[in-house]
Write an enzyme that holds these catalytic residues in place. Sequence first.
Site, PDB file in Angstrom:
ATOM      1  N   ASP A  25     -15.081 -28.398  91.230  1.00 13.76           N
ATOM      2  CA  ASP A  25     -16.169 -28.263  90.282  1.00 13.76           C
ATOM      3  C   ASP A  25     -15.906 -29.398  89.304  1.00 13.76           C
ATOM      4  O   ASP A  25     -15.020 -29.297  88.454  1.00 13.76           O
ATOM      5  CB  ASP A  25     -16.101 -26.901  89.576  1.00 13.76           C
ATOM      6  CG  ASP A  25     -17.282 -26.717  88.642  1.00 13.76           C
ATOM      7  OD1 ASP A  25     -17.785 -27.734  88.132  1.00 13.76           O
ATOM      8  OD2 ASP A  25     -17.696 -25.568  88.419  1.00 13.76           O
ATOM      9  N   HIS A  26     -16.641 -30.501  89.461  1.00 14.44           N
ATOM     10  CA  HIS A  26     -16.225 -31.710  88.734  1.00 14.44           C
ATOM     11  C   HIS A  26     -16.288 -31.531  87.225  1.00 14.44           C
ATOM     12  O   HIS A  26     -15.678 -32.287  86.491  1.00 14.44           O
ATOM     13  CB  HIS A  26     -17.028 -32.934  89.184  1.00 14.44           C
ATOM     14  CG  HIS A  26     -18.454 -32.906  88.768  1.00 14.44           C
ATOM     15  ND1 HIS A  26     -19.439 -32.379  89.555  1.00 14.44           N
ATOM     16  CD2 HIS A  26     -19.061 -33.315  87.634  1.00 14.44           C
ATOM     17  CE1 HIS A  26     -20.599 -32.473  88.923  1.00 14.44           C
ATOM     18  NE2 HIS A  26     -20.397 -33.032  87.757  1.00 14.44           N
ATOM     19  N   HIS A  31     -20.958 -24.582  87.169  1.00 13.84           N
ATOM     20  CA  HIS A  31     -20.600 -25.261  85.923  1.00 13.84           C
ATOM     21  C   HIS A  31     -20.742 -24.374  84.691  1.00 13.84           C
ATOM     22  O   HIS A  31     -19.833 -24.269  83.868  1.00 13.84           O
ATOM     23  CB  HIS A  31     -21.484 -26.499  85.718  1.00 13.84           C
ATOM     24  CG  HIS A  31     -21.489 -27.446  86.867  1.00 13.84           C
ATOM     25  ND1 HIS A  31     -20.378 -27.670  87.642  1.00 13.84           N
ATOM     26  CD2 HIS A  31     -22.456 -28.235  87.375  1.00 13.84           C
ATOM     27  CE1 HIS A  31     -20.672 -28.563  88.587  1.00 13.84           C
ATOM     28  NE2 HIS A  31     -21.931 -28.915  88.442  1.00 13.84           N
TER      29      HIS A  31
END
Lengths: 319, 513
Positions: free
Chosen positions: B203-204, B266
């Site tokens: 999950d960047h 996110h």
Amino acid sequence: MIVDLPDTTTSAISKALVKIREEGGAVALGRVLTLVIATELGEEEEAIEAANDASREHPMRVIVLSRREETAAEQARLDGQIRVGGDAGASEVVVLRAYGAAASDEEGLVTSLLLPDAPVVVWWPGSCPEVPSASALGRIAHRRITDAAEHSNPVAALTTLGRNYKPGDSDFAWTRLTLWRAQLAAVLDQPPYEAVESISVSGSADSPSTELLAAWLRLQLDAPVDLEVTSSLGSSGIHGVTLSRASGDIRLERVQPNIATLEQPNQPTHDISLPRRSLRDCLAEELRRLDPDDLFGEVVQKGLALLEATAAGTGPEGN
Amino acid sequence: MPVEITRENNPLRLPSDRRLNRIAGPSSLIIFGVTGDLSRKKLMPAVYDLANRGLLPPGFALVGFARRDWVDQDFEKVVHDAVKQYARTPFDEDVWRQLKQGIRFVQGEFDDDAAFDRLKATLTELDENRGTMGNHAFYLSIPPKSFPLVTEQLRRSGLAEQAPGKWRRVVIEKPFGHDLQSARELNAVVESVFPPDSVFRIDHYLGKETVQNILALRFANQLYEPIWNANYVDHVQITMAEDIGVGGRAGYYDGIGAARDVIQNHLLQLLALTAMEEPVSFDAADLRAEKEKVLSAVHLPKDLGSATARGQYAGGWQGGEKVLGFLDEDGMNPQSVTETYAALKLEIDTRRWAGVPFYLRAGKRLGRRVTEIAVVFKRAPQYLFAQSQTSALGQNALVIRVQPDEGVTIRFGSKVPGAGMQVRDVTMDFGYGHAFTEASPEAYERLILDVLLGDPPLFPRHEEVELSWKILDPIEQYWESLGGPLEQYKPGTWGPESADELLARDGRTWRRP
């Protein structure tokens, strides 16, 4: 923007700084430290350039205190110069050129220009006081940065540094080693996990980093070090390191200016980019941690002593 | 006596040595779907940036796997161009020359056994000639529907086999399914081949400095923790806005929508970091335990109709540009009931957050691109001030700007200079770019390095993925039961009116980010 303030006082400079900030918006907010560069008249620019570059990583106020060996006859006078915006990277630079008796009180010259609360770092790009921590500027600083390589006898300068070491001191001779140290540490992260039985370090005689690298390895690995210094012209700095273990030698050698080769038993030979570190890189790295570098303290005190004892054949490993 | 050296004890790497970065061990990164945008714009540049920062080992290899009829040199050229165009750090010929020695390309389809055998041969060759020492990370930058095929191929060809002293890891990107059940199925597929601790879910957002700073801000400071609870906090708003539409991704986006696309991962991760209790350490297990605790305490209000809002962007003028409505996008189903804007109200059943709603919103074609967390505090009792004196005073707020212009803003009241006592909102601002210019690495640099180091704290575990689907599934089902058409909102605005009504019902308004 460069504002010249000839024949001035530090309080006038402070006022000018506030005025520039009000006119130009909040340019000076977010400064995280004050860097004092103690240098000699006429030698400022290279250091300022490195500081401006480093300020892209660490926004700071830079105070350049520039003087020369006191000449009694000289008229006492302080010239100021403020550089902000494009002429100062992400920092603001105050250059103080002090002449005659005006140069005698270093601490007094910078006190009113230090940022509130923020740490103070002093950097002597050239020669430095014998005991940095006891000097006028060194006393007010959290970190003191010297550069043994700039001394006429770099190795002696290191020894002096070790003798007078106080937490907060560091030297670019150590900073220049970081990439070498990182590669060597990474090799020992990998199997086979064998003790290093002997070490050999080679480099040129004018490179205090070679000496420090040997001292670090001697201290951490507790194995005999063969330090080979060459005074051949045209080659400077560290040439190579060999760590000998039961399974064979690990050899890290700088073969070209920016490239080193890494040889290990049963592994392909690797080319590693190992550029010589610029002043900017060294300064940026020093400013990344503002607490004392205890490991440097150990190396420059104990490591160097062990190395010398070995060389003199009196140490416990003196064979 | 020479000092003993073991896996755990490297005398050249002392904890007191702050200068040495951890360099990844010998390894290779194998990217599936290497011709995609993510790979070119993020992964390849991140690999180069890591190399340039000296964080990759000399024995490193980058292997591309794709259908394209390329040989090593073609792929090398693609990487070279991607690096030149997108890398964060300056291009250095020496670094590149070293990196390119380890670049390989394997051509093939996912169902082609021979291609995976070639991949295996390539990796064996790299182990020998490049010194990658049998450590390989497989980055699946491919649609989830191909996961079963690829993981099965990796198993069949023996590439997924764990051996002592060597590691095999797999990296997967969102979406981790489209609901709880599909997430479980996907997980079963991946974990049937790789053990759970070898699966790295990216999950960047968690690789972003600002997101990690939430932990520092909350737990390293004394200033915020005492007021970080229901006694002082009125509500929390978490916003992720994009100013672009779905564009070329219309096909992918239809049936997914804003909630599945970004809220499930996110925004709920941001919520977890904002709301969780202090972990006992930064170890992956401790950090995940706290996140899981708080996610499991999240509940939805009973009446989903009044606690959610959704919409689709209409066509029109946005910032001087004529843009298409969502339903008119090229390749879009004109009857689509997929939302491009979603807002939810969530509650957290813990003592710390009792009665404090968390409002989450995400959307496309909104006012500007911004992600932020706003913690809005209760209004101080104002008997001292006449109403007219504080008419311009809002609620105090602490805003964590995740992107862009990363930083933290605090809003509070201050006296307006002049005669009389007038109080007005002012801001106190911390900008990353001011205090630490240029040092922030890209999220992918951090995450790829962590994969190679095997350092898992920044990667969500499957349990977190499950918990977030448990939060979202009832909403998706409710929306599905309503059907369409969806409320349209003007592009370049802050979403549909129903979203404003969602907060208005509670006597609140959305912040303008």
